[in-house]
Every structure is written in C-alpha cells, then in structure tokens.
Design a protein around this motif. Structure first.
Motif, PDB file in Angstrom:
ATOM      1  N   ARG A  70      55.381 -18.699  55.139  1.00  0.00           N
ATOM      2  CA  ARG A  70      54.224 -19.571  54.906  1.00  0.00           C
ATOM      3  C   ARG A  70      53.054 -18.793  54.315  1.00  0.00           C
ATOM      4  N   LEU A  71      52.865 -17.547  54.743  1.00  0.00           N
ATOM      5  CA  LEU A  71      51.789 -16.729  54.178  1.00  0.00           C
ATOM      6  C   LEU A  71      52.061 -16.410  52.712  1.00  0.00           C
ATOM      7  N   ALA A  72      53.308 -16.090  52.405  1.00  0.00           N
ATOM      8  CA  ALA A  72      53.665 -15.820  51.011  1.00  0.00           C
ATOM      9  C   ALA A  72      53.397 -17.047  50.141  1.00  0.00           C
ATOM     10  N   ALA A  73      53.698 -18.231  50.672  1.00  0.00           N
ATOM     11  CA  ALA A  73      53.479 -19.455  49.905  1.00  0.00           C
ATOM     12  C   ALA A  73      51.995 -19.700  49.647  1.00  0.00           C
ATOM     13  N   ILE A  74      51.146 -19.418  50.637  1.00  0.00           N
ATOM     14  CA  ILE A  74      49.696 -19.607  50.461  1.00  0.00           C
ATOM     15  C   ILE A  74      49.185 -18.749  49.317  1.00  0.00           C
ATOM     16  N   GLU A  75      49.668 -17.513  49.223  1.00  0.00           N
ATOM     17  CA  GLU A  75      49.194 -16.581  48.203  1.00  0.00           C
ATOM     18  C   GLU A  75      49.935 -16.732  46.875  1.00  0.00           C
ATOM     19  N   GLY A  76      50.993 -17.530  46.849  1.00  0.00           N
ATOM     20  CA  GLY A  76      51.800 -17.623  45.637  1.00  0.00           C
ATOM     21  C   GLY A  76      52.709 -16.429  45.468  1.00  0.00           C
ATOM     22  N   GLY A  77      53.074 -15.770  46.591  1.00  0.00           N
ATOM     23  CA  GLY A  77      53.970 -14.628  46.555  1.00  0.00           C
ATOM     24  C   GLY A  77      55.380 -15.012  46.944  1.00  0.00           C
ATOM     25  N   GLU A  78      56.246 -13.990  47.044  1.00  0.00           N
ATOM     26  CA  GLU A  78      57.643 -14.217  47.392  1.00  0.00           C
ATOM     27  C   GLU A  78      58.041 -13.529  48.698  1.00  0.00           C
ATOM     28  N   HIS A  79      57.393 -12.411  49.012  1.00  0.00           N
ATOM     29  CA  HIS A  79      57.796 -11.603  50.152  1.00  0.00           C
ATOM     30  C   HIS A  79      56.566 -11.263  50.985  1.00  0.00           C
ATOM     31  N   CYS A  80      56.774 -11.114  52.300  1.00  0.00           N
ATOM     32  CA  CYS A  80      55.652 -10.812  53.186  1.00  0.00           C
ATOM     33  C   CYS A  80      56.118  -9.914  54.329  1.00  0.00           C
ATOM     34  N   LEU A  81      55.266  -8.950  54.668  1.00  0.00           N
ATOM     35  CA  LEU A  81      55.495  -8.076  55.814  1.00  0.00           C
ATOM     36  C   LEU A  81      54.297  -8.182  56.743  1.00  0.00           C
ATOM     37  N   LEU A  82      54.538  -8.309  58.031  1.00  0.00           N
ATOM     38  CA  LEU A  82      53.469  -8.433  59.005  1.00  0.00           C
ATOM     39  C   LEU A  82      53.153  -7.082  59.635  1.00  0.00           C
ATOM     40  N   ALA A  83      51.906  -6.882  59.967  1.00  0.00           N
ATOM     41  CA  ALA A  83      51.458  -5.646  60.602  1.00  0.00           C
ATOM     42  C   ALA A  83      50.521  -5.993  61.751  1.00  0.00           C
ATOM     43  N   PRO A  84      50.319  -5.060  62.690  1.00  0.00           N
ATOM     44  CA  PRO A  84      49.508  -5.385  63.871  1.00  0.00           C
ATOM     45  C   PRO A  84      48.019  -5.529  63.641  1.00  0.00           C
ATOM     46  N   SER A  85      47.528  -5.260  62.440  1.00  0.00           N
ATOM     47  CA  SER A  85      46.113  -5.466  62.115  1.00  0.00           C
ATOM     48  C   SER A  85      45.960  -5.424  60.604  1.00  0.00           C
ATOM     49  N   GLY A  86      44.779  -5.802  60.125  1.00  0.00           N
ATOM     50  CA  GLY A  86      44.520  -5.683  58.695  1.00  0.00           C
ATOM     51  C   GLY A  86      44.555  -4.236  58.245  1.00  0.00           C
ATOM     52  N   LEU A  87      43.976  -3.331  59.046  1.00  0.00           N
ATOM     53  CA  LEU A  87      43.984  -1.919  58.691  1.00  0.00           C
ATOM     54  C   LEU A  87      45.403  -1.363  58.694  1.00  0.00           C
ATOM     55  N   ALA A  88      46.237  -1.817  59.614  1.00  0.00           N
ATOM     56  CA  ALA A  88      47.636  -1.397  59.613  1.00  0.00           C
ATOM     57  C   ALA A  88      48.332  -1.844  58.328  1.00  0.00           C
ATOM     58  N   ALA A  89      47.989  -3.026  57.831  1.00  0.00           N
ATOM     59  CA  ALA A  89      48.565  -3.500  56.574  1.00  0.00           C
ATOM     60  C   ALA A  89      48.132  -2.613  55.410  1.00  0.00           C
ATOM     61  N   ILE A  90      46.861  -2.206  55.396  1.00  0.00           N
ATOM     62  CA  ILE A  90      46.378  -1.287  54.373  1.00  0.00           C
ATOM     63  C   ILE A  90      47.134   0.037  54.459  1.00  0.00           C
ATOM     64  N   SER A  91      47.316   0.537  55.680  1.00  0.00           N
ATOM     65  CA  SER A  91      48.040   1.793  55.880  1.00  0.00           C
ATOM     66  C   SER A  91      49.472   1.687  55.367  1.00  0.00           C
ATOM     67  N   MET A  92      50.105   0.542  55.604  1.00  0.00           N
ATOM     68  CA  MET A  92      51.469   0.336  55.137  1.00  0.00           C
ATOM     69  C   MET A  92      51.562   0.487  53.624  1.00  0.00           C
ATOM     70  N   VAL A  93      50.605  -0.076  52.920  1.00  0.00           N
ATOM     71  CA  VAL A  93      50.603   0.024  51.459  1.00  0.00           C
ATOM     72  C   VAL A  93      50.424   1.476  51.031  1.00  0.00           C
ATOM     73  N   ASN A  94      49.459   2.163  51.638  1.00  0.00           N
ATOM     74  CA  ASN A  94      49.200   3.547  51.257  1.00  0.00           C
ATOM     75  C   ASN A  94      50.400   4.452  51.525  1.00  0.00           C
ATOM     76  N   PHE A  95      50.962   4.354  52.724  1.00  0.00           N
ATOM     77  CA  PHE A  95      52.078   5.224  53.068  1.00  0.00           C
ATOM     78  C   PHE A  95      53.372   4.808  52.373  1.00  0.00           C
ATOM     79  N   GLY A  96      53.448   3.565  51.930  1.00  0.00           N
ATOM     80  CA  GLY A  96      54.628   3.123  51.205  1.00  0.00           C
ATOM     81  C   GLY A  96      54.666   3.569  49.762  1.00  0.00           C
ATOM     82  N   LEU A  97      53.486   3.814  49.172  1.00  0.00           N
ATOM     83  CA  LEU A  97      53.435   4.088  47.736  1.00  0.00           C
ATOM     84  C   LEU A  97      52.924   5.476  47.382  1.00  0.00           C
ATOM     85  N   LEU A  98      52.358   6.211  48.338  1.00  0.00           N
ATOM     86  CA  LEU A  98      51.710   7.483  48.015  1.00  0.00           C
ATOM     87  C   LEU A  98      52.404   8.659  48.683  1.00  0.00           C
ATOM     88  N   LYS A  99      52.349   9.795  48.001  1.00  0.00           N
ATOM     89  CA  LYS A  99      52.853  11.049  48.551  1.00  0.00           C
ATOM     90  C   LYS A  99      51.910  12.165  48.116  1.00  0.00           C
TER      91      LYS A  99
END
Length: 396
Positions: A70-99
């Motif tokens: 449902r969250l993906a549909a609201i944003e017009g996306g296809e995939h969604c991952l949940l995290a325990p906070s907004g900051l945790a979601a930001i961390s997920m992006v950083n640690f997923g894409l950066l080295k």
C-alpha cells in the motif's frame, strides 16, 4: 505410539483451525518470529528477497507485506522495505549503496540526523560527505564526482523549508548514470507524505518516508519506509535491510495501516489550517518571515507551485531580530494549545524553537526561528493562543 497427549503438550500443539469465510475491514495482525514450513523442500525453495512467500518474521508477515504494497502504491513505486524509524530507513539507503571511498551529497537543509549520519560515515567509514546548497538545482552537476554514488534530497528542507528543484537535480544524475556511473537520487518525502509530491514522477530513484508522521497520524508509532521502482535497486537495499537486521512490529504495522484510509483527509485538514494560521502570522509585526512553501517569499516557492499539489501542516517563522532568544523562548513557553516536542503529523499542534545559525551553512537569517506543526484543532483557537503568547514577548 499413542496419539494421546499430556495437558502440557496439548497446550503447545492444538488441532483447532477456525472456519474460513471471515470478512472485516481491518488487516489481520500476523505476529511471528518463526515461520513454519510445510516440508524441507518448501523451506529450501523460498527466497526472502521475493515477496511471494514467507521465511522468517524479520522479513515480513502478511501484515507487513500488505503495508509495503500500500505504501508503494501511494508513492507510485513497485517495492517497499520497512524500517523501525525514518532514520533507520535513511541508514538503510546509505549502507545499501555506499562503501569506503565513495562520495555522498546531502543538502545543507536536510533532516539533522541525516546530516549527523553523513558526518559519521565520513569520520569512521571513509565515505566523503559534502553538503550542498539546497537551491542549487541543475548546478548539482558541477558537484558530482566520479566516485559520487548517492545524492540525498529533501522537499522541502527540514526547519528552514527551502524547496529544491528535484527534476533538475535528477536530470543531472541521470546524465551521469547514462555514462555508466553508479549513482542514485534519494528523496526524503516525509513532508509531502507521497500525497502532495510524487517523487518518482519527478525523477528520483528512491523515496524515503518517516511513517511516524502523517501515515500513522497518532503520534504513537516509530517506523520508516524505503520505496523503489527498480527491482535490482530494491534487492541492493534489501541486502542492507537483512544484514543490519531491521524489522518492525506487526502491531505497529497495523496502526499505520489503520491510519492510511484517513491520511489524505487529515493531510488536507492540516494544510488548510496551517495556511490560515500562517497567513495570520504574516500580518503580525513580531514576525519577520513566514517560511511556508505556499507563500511567495519562501525560498523555492516557484518550484513548489510547479511541482506540488499541497502543503500539510508544517512551517516555520522567523521573529523580528529585535527579539532575543529569551523572548522567543518565553513565547513558546506561553502557548497553551501547542506542545513543545519533535516529530509532527499528529492531531496535536506543536511548536519548537531552533538555533538555525548552528545548523545551516547557508543560513543568513538574523531573527530566531520557531517551527509550527498545525494539528487538527480549530485554527481560530490556535490563532487566539498564538496572539496571547505574542504578548509575552515584551515580558522577558
């Protein structure tokens, strides 16, 4: 061997299955750490990265899968991952894409914990972090280095409310990606909730949401989401999600699901009340500036007019510089209908003073800034409360 069981075993192993055919509006709450498989083959054939089966509670249950869809549909996306906070979601992006050795660009007006995370990545992980002028627009192209992997955006910026030209930033990044560079744009879209601004339609690759705000609406849930359209990008982020061990409680997921049907109604009500309060504040001699994207004197207003369809309940004001910090603090303390507290998006109005000079490199304002979250109270009552508190300014 007898089929009879002791009372203790019967308390653990029970045969009853409720009848099918039950229907109700709420999404059922499926809580689980252990997920049971029919047989060994079923266990070995499942892939936690795919959302077509269940493997372990950390990777989701029907409740969280429903919320993600449902969250993906609201944003017009296809995939969604949940995290325990907004900051945790930001961390997920950083640690997923950066080295180590990569470069990260963050707007100077970003959510402050995002800025602090960027500094930490630079200090301890060998990832160069640079803060850019949020109104740079297409000028971001000159800042992109061969090792730049991620460009964060936030629309509008936290506290100071500048509205960036997201399409221009995304265009510059797409041009670099077309030449073979592994680089993406991530958007913190919490202010617009996916309702007043659609990030993917304006070119972003990743949308982050703090579901703590409008999605839940009750000031009682901490949760974040990372939404994408690209499956491979989702898998990269999903690996970080798995390795860090992010999970959310299904009761919290249910609370967010419960808030979604009324989210736009609440968002629109916040928006209407906030504009009324902000318009009144513009008439007050104590206020030097009202930083609300819908108003012409807010930096980036033209971009907001072009790209946004609403505004929500959050905005800031800058007091005339004749007032001291003590006086503006007394103003905040004198409010009766506004609580002092961070976060926002709930029914209760909030007010927080900020020392912006210590937060922003590009801030040139002289007066003291106060941020308002306009809740769901009657705006006339809120205006009367503010008017009375303004009278306390001269008493400090």
């Amino acid at each position: 061997m007898s089929d009879s069981k002791s009372i203790q075993t019967s308390l653990v192993h029970f045969d009853y299955t409720p009848p099918e055919g039950f229907g109700a509006f709420p999404v059922p709450v499926h809580r689980a750490s252990t997920v049971v498989f029919k047989n060994v083959e079923a266990m070995r054939s499942r892939d936690w990265r795919e959302k077509n089966s269940y493997t372990y509670g950390l990777h989701g249950t029907p409740t969280s899968f429903t919320l993600e869809a449902r969250l993906a549909a609201i944003e017009g996306g296809e995939h969604c991952l949940l995290a325990p906070s907004g900051l945790a979601a930001i961390s997920m992006v950083n640690f997923g894409l950066l080295k180590a050795g990569d470069d990260l660009l963050i707007p100077d007006n970003a959510y402050n914990p995002n800025r602090e995370l960027g500094r930490w990545l630079a200090e301890d992980y060998g990832i160069s972090t640079r803060f850019y002028d949020p109104l740079i627009g297409e000028g971001i192209a000159a800042l992109i280095q061969p090792n730049t992997r991620l460009v964060w955006t936030e629309a509008p910026g936290s506290v100071t409310m500048e509205v960036p030209d997201i399409p221009a930033i995304c265009k510059a990044v797409r041009e670099r990606r077309a030449s073979g560079q592994d680089i993406h744009v991530a958007l913190d879209n919490t202010w617009a909730a996916g309702l007043a601004f659609r990030g993917f339609e304006h070119g972003v690759d990743i949308v982050m949401q703090a579901l703590t705000k409008y999605h839940s609406g009750g000031s009682d849930v901490l949760m974040g989401a990372v939404i994408t359209r690209d499956k491979e990008l989702n898998h990269r982020l999903g690996m970080a999600h798995m390795r860090i061990g992010f999970g959310v409680g299904m009761d919290d997921a249910y609370l967010v699901l419960r808030g979604l049907p009324t989210m736009k109604l609440r968002f629109d009500a916040h928006d209407a009340s906030a504009r009324k309060v902000a318009s009144w504040l513009k008439t007050r001699p104590e206020i030097a500036r009202v930083l609300h994207p819908a108003f012409e004197d807010c930096p980036g207003h033209a971009t907001w007019t072009r790209d946004f369809t609403g505004a929500g309940g959050l905005f800031s004001v800058v007091f005339d510089d004749r007032f001291s910090q003590g006086q503006t603090d007394r103003f905040v303390d004198s409010l009766k209908l506004f609580s002092i507290g961070f976060s926002w998006g709930g029914a209760h109005s909030l007010c927080v003073p900020y020392h912006v000079q210590g937060m922003r490199k590009n801030w040139s304002g002289k007066g003291h800034l106060v941020r308002f979250n306009i809740g769901l109270e009657d705006p006339d009552d809120l205006i009367a409360d503010i008017e009375k508190a303004l009278g306390a300014l001269s008493q400090a």
